[in-house]
Design an enzyme around this catalytic site. Structure first.
Site, short mmCIF file in Angstrom:
data_model
loop_
_atom_site.label_atom_id
_atom_site.label_comp_id
_atom_site.label_asym_id
_atom_site.label_seq_id
_atom_site.Cartn_x
_atom_site.Cartn_y
_atom_site.Cartn_z
N ALA A 1 0.80 -1.23 0.00
CA ALA A 1 0.00 0.00 0.00
C ALA A 1 0.82 1.27 0.00
CB ALA A 1 -0.94 0.00 1.20
N ILE B 1 0.63 2.32 -7.01
CA ILE B 1 -0.58 1.58 -7.36
C ILE B 1 -1.41 1.30 -6.11
CG2 ILE B 1 -1.50 -0.56 -8.33
CD1 ILE B 1 -0.30 1.23 -10.43
N GLY B 2 -0.76 0.80 -5.07
CA GLY B 2 -1.48 0.43 -3.86
C GLY B 2 -2.27 1.57 -3.25
N ARG C 1 8.72 -1.96 -12.44
CA ARG C 1 9.23 -2.07 -13.80
C ARG C 1 9.80 -0.73 -14.25
NH1 ARG C 1 5.46 -2.57 -18.89
NH2 ARG C 1 6.97 -2.84 -20.55
N ASN D 1 10.38 -10.78 -7.70
CA ASN D 1 8.99 -10.61 -7.31
C ASN D 1 8.32 -11.91 -6.87
OD1 ASN D 1 9.20 -7.91 -7.75
ND2 ASN D 1 8.04 -7.87 -9.65
N HIS E 1 -0.03 -10.91 -20.34
CA HIS E 1 0.03 -9.47 -20.10
C HIS E 1 1.49 -9.07 -20.34
CE1 HIS E 1 -0.61 -5.52 -18.56
NE2 HIS E 1 0.11 -5.70 -17.46
#
Length: 317
Positions: free
Chosen positions: A9, A13-14, A85, A98, A178
């Site tokens: 978080a 993104i989080g 990335r 990861n 993806h």
């Protein structure tokens, strides 16, 4: 009560997903989980979010945590943590570092939130989906990767701009990996229910260029601003709300295949599914032309090879 835990978080993104979800005013509690070193920073993010939510009279409980016990009772656990990335890196370059993060978190989720749905965002997401599935021991319907949902939204945007049509009228889908082996299903794409190829503007569509632009969308954003943020965050929020609200939408996510699509098995790839409160209700049949089918098989081989090699490496440690 709907409780969501976001692992990672403190990252872009989080925290953006947390705020997106809080704004919708349908989630009762959001646990913003981070490593202890980022705990105070996450507390600061929450204080900032509360100020914004107050302006809209939204009451959502946000909590910073570094304690795995706080996962208990989560309906959905989102894993966004990982090495970010950078420009020029493929998503597969991120596999080794990861995978260890995803393994650790998946073990803890299985202990503290055994009834939850796991949503993977960490790249390479298709490989990480398989790692999370096998580590957690969950039913495959409850382990989902963001995958091609974001790619499908990006393709929708590109087609909307070319055809000068409201994006709501465009129904398209990207499947497969993806990453570089994504497969846009242009043969079945429709605008207002009419096949794409029926439109006169299709004659001016440079398909190879379109596909190349689509594949480079993420890298293009990273080269300009350092990271992707709004697109992934809103795509993730869309998936979470679909699951939490049990709205049964058909969305393209990464899921572990056992022969349901073109006989492909033992690999996680993006395919259309019906999402429900328990995760994946079922995989939806899809149509591909011969070229798309070949590309889908190529994606399966690539992701399966990477997954196997990674699992072999992890098993040695």
């Amino acid at each position: 009560m709907v409780k969501i835990t976001i692992m990672g978080a403190s990252g872009t993104i989080g925290k953006t997903v947390a705020f997106n979800l809080a704004e919708k005013d349908v989630i009762d509690e959001i646990i913003m989980f981070s490593r202890p070193a980022s705990h105070e920073r996450v507390k600061g993010e929450i204080l900032d979010m509360y100020d914004a939510l107050a302006a809209e009279d939204i009451d959502c409980e946000l909590k910073a945590s570094s304690d795995y016990a706080d996962l208990a009772g989560s309906s959905i656990v989102l894993i966004t943590s990982g090495v970010p990335r950078k420009e020029g890196m493929s998503r597969l370059d991120l596999a080794v570092p990861n995978s260890k993060i995803v393994q650790e978190y998946s073990k803890q989720i299985a202990i503290h939130a055994p009834d939850s749905v796991i949503l993977i965002v960490t790249n390479p997401v298709d490989v990480m989906t398989s790692i999370a599935l096998k580590t957690s021991g969950f039913d495959k319907k409850r382990v989902i990767g963001l995958g091609n949902h974001l790619d499908s939204l990006r393709l929708k945007t590109l087609l909307s701009k070319h055809f000068h049509i409201n994006s709501r009228e465009i129904h398209t889908r990207v499947i497969g990996e993806h990453g570089d082996h994504m497969v846009p299903l242009l043969s079945s794409t429709t605008i207002g229910g009419i096949l794409l190829k029926s439109f006169v503007e299709y004659m001016d569509l440079d398909v190879p260029k379109l596909v190349e632009t689509l594949k480079n969308s993420g890298n293009n954003i990273i080269s300009k601003k350092g990271a992707t943020e709004y697109g992934p965050s809103y795509a993730i929020s869309n998936l979470i709300l679909t699951i939490a609200n049990d709205t049964r939408k058909i969305l393209t996510v990464s899921t572990y295949l056992e022969g349901e699509v073109e006989g492909v098995y033992d690999v996680s790839l993006g395919v259309p599914v019906i999402l429900c409160k328990h995760g994946i209700k079922r995989i939806v049949p899809l149509k591909m032309n011969d070229e798309e089918r070949t590309e889908f098989f190529d994606a399966a081989r690539t992701v399966k090879k990477t997954t196997y090699e990674l699992e072999k490496m992890l098993n040695k440690e």
